[in-house]
Design a protein around this motif. Structure first.
Motif, short mmCIF file in Angstrom:
data_model
loop_
_atom_site.label_atom_id
_atom_site.label_comp_id
_atom_site.label_asym_id
_atom_site.label_seq_id
_atom_site.Cartn_x
_atom_site.Cartn_y
_atom_site.Cartn_z
N ASP A 66 0.90 -1.38 -0.13
CA ASP A 66 0.04 0.40 0.11
C ASP A 66 1.03 1.62 0.34
O ASP A 66 0.89 1.82 -0.73
N ASN A 67 1.58 1.46 1.13
CA ASN A 67 2.06 3.04 1.27
C ASN A 67 3.89 2.42 1.28
O ASN A 67 4.17 3.51 2.21
N THR A 82 8.41 4.35 2.93
CA THR A 82 6.80 4.41 2.59
C THR A 82 7.17 5.16 0.98
O THR A 82 8.86 5.68 1.07
N LYS A 83 5.73 5.13 0.06
CA LYS A 83 5.78 5.31 -1.18
C LYS A 83 6.24 6.82 -1.09
O LYS A 83 7.07 7.22 -1.82
N ASN A 84 6.15 7.96 -0.12
CA ASN A 84 6.44 9.85 -0.22
C ASN A 84 7.98 9.64 0.00
O ASN A 84 8.50 10.37 -0.42
#
Length: 101
Positions: A66-67, A82-84
């Motif tokens: 997910d993230n 995390t993705k960000n």
């Protein structure tokens, strides 16, 4: 005198609006464009893609959840970020796109 005062007020108001327009076109709109590009990049992350994190860690995407992204950063060494936290693709970091000057 009264006409000069209103003319000055009109001129000052015009320059304030012009300065605001310049601010919007030079800072806010390009930032929105970069933000949309970054979101599109983050949603298109796939396994095997070489990326750079915001802190400068180089790695290969191993798993996309997910993230959370699992990065292979060396000989079977994995980290989760995390993705960000993914900043850009490795080729973009090393060889930035040429801009017309």
């Amino acid at each position: 005198m009264y006409l000069q005062a209103t003319g000055g007020l009109f001129t000052n108001g015009f320059f304030m609006i012009a300065m605001l327009a310049v601010l919007v076109f030079t800072m806010i709109l390009p930032q929105r464009k970069r933000s949309k590009q970054q979101k599109a990049f983050m949603s298109s992350l796939t396994k095997g893609q070489r990326v750079v994190t915001a802190s400068g860690i180089l790695g290969i995407v191993d798993k996309v959840e997910d993230n959370v992204i699992s990065l292979n950063v060396g000989n079977k060494t994995y980290i989760q970020v995390t993705k960000n936290a993914i900043s850009k693709e490795l080729t973009d970091a090393i060889y930035p796109a040429k801009t017309d000057a």
